[in-house]
Each structure stands twice: as C-alpha cells, then as structure tokens.
Write a protein that holds these residues in place. Structure first.
Motif, PDB file in Angstrom:
ATOM      1  N   VAL A  55       0.836  -1.204   0.000  1.00  0.00           N
ATOM      2  CA  VAL A  55       0.000   0.000   0.000  1.00  0.00           C
ATOM      3  C   VAL A  55       0.871   1.254   0.000  1.00  0.00           C
ATOM      4  O   VAL A  55       0.571   2.227  -0.703  1.00  0.00           O
ATOM      5  CB  VAL A  55      -0.977  -0.017   1.197  1.00  0.00           C
ATOM      6  CG1 VAL A  55      -1.695   1.299   1.339  1.00  0.00           C
ATOM      7  CG2 VAL A  55      -1.976  -1.149   1.017  1.00  0.00           C
ATOM      8  N   LEU A  56       1.976   1.238   0.727  1.00  0.00           N
ATOM      9  CA  LEU A  56       2.882   2.390   0.707  1.00  0.00           C
ATOM     10  C   LEU A  56       3.525   2.567  -0.668  1.00  0.00           C
ATOM     11  O   LEU A  56       3.663   3.696  -1.151  1.00  0.00           O
ATOM     12  CB  LEU A  56       3.952   2.248   1.792  1.00  0.00           C
ATOM     13  CG  LEU A  56       3.445   2.418   3.218  1.00  0.00           C
ATOM     14  CD1 LEU A  56       4.552   2.084   4.215  1.00  0.00           C
ATOM     15  CD2 LEU A  56       2.927   3.827   3.452  1.00  0.00           C
ATOM     16  N   ALA A  57       3.898   1.460  -1.313  1.00  0.00           N
ATOM     17  CA  ALA A  57       4.460   1.544  -2.668  1.00  0.00           C
ATOM     18  C   ALA A  57       3.415   2.059  -3.646  1.00  0.00           C
ATOM     19  O   ALA A  57       3.714   2.896  -4.507  1.00  0.00           O
ATOM     20  CB  ALA A  57       4.976   0.176  -3.108  1.00  0.00           C
ATOM     21  N   PHE A  72       3.701   5.435  -5.883  1.00  0.00           N
ATOM     22  CA  PHE A  72       3.611   5.426  -7.341  1.00  0.00           C
ATOM     23  C   PHE A  72       2.440   6.244  -7.873  1.00  0.00           C
ATOM     24  O   PHE A  72       2.442   6.642  -9.028  1.00  0.00           O
ATOM     25  CB  PHE A  72       3.495   3.994  -7.875  1.00  0.00           C
ATOM     26  CG  PHE A  72       4.798   3.259  -7.939  1.00  0.00           C
ATOM     27  CD1 PHE A  72       5.910   3.823  -8.537  1.00  0.00           C
ATOM     28  CD2 PHE A  72       4.912   1.990  -7.407  1.00  0.00           C
ATOM     29  CE1 PHE A  72       7.111   3.145  -8.607  1.00  0.00           C
ATOM     30  CE2 PHE A  72       6.109   1.292  -7.471  1.00  0.00           C
ATOM     31  CZ  PHE A  72       7.211   1.877  -8.066  1.00  0.00           C
ATOM     32  N   THR A  73       1.421   6.472  -7.066  1.00  0.00           N
ATOM     33  CA  THR A  73       0.242   7.184  -7.558  1.00  0.00           C
ATOM     34  C   THR A  73       0.223   8.649  -7.145  1.00  0.00           C
ATOM     35  O   THR A  73      -0.835   9.259  -7.083  1.00  0.00           O
ATOM     36  CB  THR A  73      -1.058   6.506  -7.077  1.00  0.00           C
ATOM     37  OG1 THR A  73      -1.047   6.446  -5.649  1.00  0.00           O
ATOM     38  CG2 THR A  73      -1.202   5.131  -7.659  1.00  0.00           C
ATOM     39  N   ARG A  74       1.354   9.218  -6.928  1.00  0.00           N
ATOM     40  CA  ARG A  74       1.411  10.655  -6.630  1.00  0.00           C
ATOM     41  C   ARG A  74       0.864  11.468  -7.808  1.00  0.00           C
ATOM     42  O   ARG A  74       0.327  12.538  -7.626  1.00  0.00           O
ATOM     43  CB  ARG A  74       2.840  11.087  -6.331  1.00  0.00           C
ATOM     44  CG  ARG A  74       3.356  10.565  -5.024  1.00  0.00           C
ATOM     45  CD  ARG A  74       3.635  11.724  -4.123  1.00  0.00           C
ATOM     46  NE  ARG A  74       4.262  11.269  -2.892  1.00  0.00           N
ATOM     47  CZ  ARG A  74       3.648  11.371  -1.733  1.00  0.00           C
ATOM     48  NH1 ARG A  74       2.456  11.874  -1.653  1.00  0.00           N
ATOM     49  NH2 ARG A  74       4.249  10.963  -0.649  1.00  0.00           N
ATOM     50  N   GLU A 105       4.060   0.120 -12.933  1.00  0.00           N
ATOM     51  CA  GLU A 105       4.166   0.500 -11.529  1.00  0.00           C
ATOM     52  C   GLU A 105       3.532  -0.581 -10.640  1.00  0.00           C
ATOM     53  O   GLU A 105       4.085  -0.939  -9.598  1.00  0.00           O
ATOM     54  CB  GLU A 105       3.466   1.837 -11.284  1.00  0.00           C
ATOM     55  CG  GLU A 105       4.158   2.998 -11.954  1.00  0.00           C
ATOM     56  CD  GLU A 105       3.362   4.282 -11.900  1.00  0.00           C
ATOM     57  OE1 GLU A 105       3.996   5.352 -11.880  1.00  0.00           O
ATOM     58  OE2 GLU A 105       2.111   4.225 -11.900  1.00  0.00           O
ATOM     59  N   PHE A 106       2.391  -1.099 -11.083  1.00  0.00           N
ATOM     60  CA  PHE A 106       1.766  -2.191 -10.353  1.00  0.00           C
ATOM     61  C   PHE A 106       2.686  -3.411 -10.336  1.00  0.00           C
ATOM     62  O   PHE A 106       2.821  -4.079  -9.310  1.00  0.00           O
ATOM     63  CB  PHE A 106       0.422  -2.561 -10.976  1.00  0.00           C
ATOM     64  CG  PHE A 106      -0.166  -3.815 -10.400  1.00  0.00           C
ATOM     65  CD1 PHE A 106      -0.707  -3.814  -9.126  1.00  0.00           C
ATOM     66  CD2 PHE A 106      -0.166  -4.994 -11.134  1.00  0.00           C
ATOM     67  CE1 PHE A 106      -1.236  -4.983  -8.589  1.00  0.00           C
ATOM     68  CE2 PHE A 106      -0.686  -6.152 -10.600  1.00  0.00           C
ATOM     69  CZ  PHE A 106      -1.226  -6.153  -9.326  1.00  0.00           C
ATOM     70  N   THR A 149       7.730  -5.778  -3.506  1.00  0.00           N
ATOM     71  CA  THR A 149       7.446  -5.659  -2.073  1.00  0.00           C
ATOM     72  C   THR A 149       7.408  -7.004  -1.354  1.00  0.00           C
ATOM     73  O   THR A 149       8.042  -7.136  -0.304  1.00  0.00           O
ATOM     74  CB  THR A 149       6.156  -4.849  -1.807  1.00  0.00           C
ATOM     75  OG1 THR A 149       5.077  -5.421  -2.511  1.00  0.00           O
ATOM     76  CG2 THR A 149       6.320  -3.413  -2.204  1.00  0.00           C
ATOM     77  N   PRO A 150       6.730  -8.035  -1.857  1.00  0.00           N
ATOM     78  CA  PRO A 150       6.777  -9.322  -1.149  1.00  0.00           C
ATOM     79  C   PRO A 150       8.182  -9.925  -1.101  1.00  0.00           C
ATOM     80  O   PRO A 150       8.575 -10.510  -0.092  1.00  0.00           O
ATOM     81  CB  PRO A 150       5.827 -10.221  -1.931  1.00  0.00           C
ATOM     82  CG  PRO A 150       4.941  -9.299  -2.660  1.00  0.00           C
ATOM     83  CD  PRO A 150       5.768  -8.095  -2.967  1.00  0.00           C
TER      84      PRO A 150
END
Length: 121
Positions: free
Chosen positions: A21-23, A27-29, A37-38, A45-46
C-alpha cells in the motif's frame, strides 16, 4: 518451530500488506497507477519483505516467499482494489497479518507432520 513459522508468516503478511500500500501510494502521486508500476509494487514488495523477515527470524525463504505472495493476492489486493482510498494504513497491516497467519498454517502443519514433534529446534 510451528509457533515460529506462524509468527514469521504473520509478520511477513503484515509487512507485505503495509509495504504494498505504501508503494502504491508512492507510485500514484500523479494519480495514475500504470501497469509497470503495479508490476514493480506487486513483485518487489513481497520479495523484499521476505528477504528482511528471513534474515531476522531465520525461517526459510521457501516458506515465507509463498506466504508473502499469497497474502498479497488474497486478502491485500482484494481490499486495495475494492477500497475507496480513505482506509487507514493499519487496516492493510491487519489484513496482511491475518492473511500471513492463514497462509503460513499449512507450512507450520507440514513441519509438525515431517518432524513428528512441534517442540524440536
């Protein structure tokens, strides 16, 4: 060892949920979440969380890597895509914790069945 696997799985799941969620927020700034990005957020992340948790808990990566990716796909991604965007961050941590506990259970049970005693190691 069974309890250690459950704890490591729960920590892995919780940190996977939070970090994804933080990533995604990072990425969605620009208010666009592109496929690449997804892909980075979902793949990196995992793996990163598994590396960190493996090093700190000494539970094998072959146990924690599937837990991290399964937790990402269910329940974290389901909640993230169905969310309104105003959910608190801790909610994803709790979802990841529950998912990590559920997905690490087969690994913990397999360890008990393989060793014959949950108090070993």
């Amino acid at each position: 060892m069974m309890l250690k696997i459950w704890m490591a799985g729960s920590i892995t799941g919780s940190l996977t949920g939070l970090s994804f969620v933080l990533a995604e927020k990072a990425f969605t700034r620009d208010h666009i979440f592109s496929l690449w990005e997804f892909g980075i957020a979902a793949a990196a992340t995992p793996a990163l969380i598994t590396l960190i948790t493996t090093r700190t808990t000494k539970v094998k990566a072959t146990t924690l890597l599937p837990v991290a990716y399964l937790t990402l796909f269910l329940p974290v991604l389901g909640a993230a895509f169905g969310a309104s965007g105003s959910e608190p961050l801790w909610q994803y941590g709790l979802l990841g914790l529950a998912g990590g506990l559920v997905w690490s259970t087969p690994f913990a049970l397999f360890h008990v069945l393989r060793t014959g005693n949950s108090n070993e190691h």
